[in-house]
Enzyme design. Structure first.
Site: not given
Ligand code: SAH
Length: 255
Positions: A40, A62, A175
């Site tokens: 991803d 993306k 998100m």
């Molecule tokens: N599986 C991921 C979430 C995927 S959805 C997890 O467990 O973290 C994607 C969303 O996750 C982004 O829009 C944001 O809200 C959050 N996210 C993912 N990585 C992040 C990071 N390093 N810092 C802040 N928010 C993050």
């Protein structure tokens, strides 16, 4: 007839929040042995570089707003690669079980008779809490943690916000960066006090992470609208405990 190929297996792997040293050892081993890697957009180059040189690498996602590969295409691709005998690693940001579509991918793989397993990762909420020194639960203040999203196609804001109104629930909103104003309106309407502490973390877990703090009534102003990195919003009393640590320490930990 073609000779039978032993089907490969698929590992659905959590890459953590974006720092290679926050990978689990099991995830690192899986990436290091991958024959095909489907990844991803949030997975950093440093982690992709851990795959063997001969590994087939395919980007599937993306960042928000830009076209990604359709989920059905990703599912088909995983099945096809595994049927060719390749061990496939499906690498996702954070933890695969948190807004990671792991349920759909598992279903597709099971239906195709492909062996699949999940390897967990550090989810954004845990990374943000660790980096900025606030807990997700706290005795007497936060007895529950709700991992939720503001994305309409994921259930959206019109969902049941009773849990959101619970003063002892910490909300970790994924998100939601572009919907801060709508989140504020919904939470206020649900009865969460305007003075509730909030924070947002961009790029949690990485050296360039940024913390923004405020209160619920100012959530739209707390979260800048022009952030490039992924943003996690946290609503609840625990947000008042967040503190920016010395940049030197952050850099040292994340490097
Ligand atoms: N599986 C991921 C979430 C995927 S959805 C997890 O467990 O973290 C994607 C969303 O996750 C982004 O829009 C944001 O809200 C959050 N996210 C993912 N990585 C992040 C990071 N390093 N810092 C802040 N928010 C993050």
């Amino acid at each position: 007839m073609l000779p039978e190929v032993r089907p490969g297996r698929v590992l659905l792997v959590g890459a953590g929040p974006g720092a290679a040293d926050l990978l689990t050892l099991r995830a690192a081993r899986a990436v290091g042995e991958a024959q095909a890697l489907l990844y991803d957009a949030l997975v950093p180059q440093e982690i992709l570089d851990m795959a063997p040189a001969h590994c087939l690498k395919i980007q599937t996602g993306k960042r928000a707003g830009r076209t990604s590969m359709a989920q059905a295409t990703i599912n088909r691709l995983m099945v096809r690669l595994a049927r060719r005998g390749l061990d496939v690693v499906r690498l996702k940001g954070g933890d695969p079980s948190v807004f990671g579509r792991v349920g759909e991918e598992m279903d597709a793989l099971r239906a195709a008779g492909i062996e699949a397993q999940v390897i967990p990762g550090v989810t954004a909420a845990a990374a943000a809490a660790a980096q900025f020194g606030f807990p997700l639960t706290h005795r007497g203040q936060a007895r529950r943690v709700v991992l939720t999203t503001a994305r309409l196609d994921q259930g959206g804001l019109a969902q049941d916000w009773r849990a959101a109104a619970d003063p002892e629930a910490t909300l970790a909103i994924y998100m939601g960066g572009a919907a801060a104003g709508a989140i504020r309106d919904q939470l206020l309407a649900a009865g969460r006090p305007a003075t509730t502490p909030v924070l947002a973390v961009e790029n949690a877990g990485r050296a360039d992470a940024r913390l923004f703090t405020g209160t619920l009534d100012g959530l739209a102003e707390t979260v800048p609208s022009d952030l490039d990195g992924p943003v996690l919003i946290v609503v609840g009393e625990v947000a008042a405990r967040a503190a920016v640590r010395a940049p030197a320490l952050l850099t040292e930990l994340a490097s």
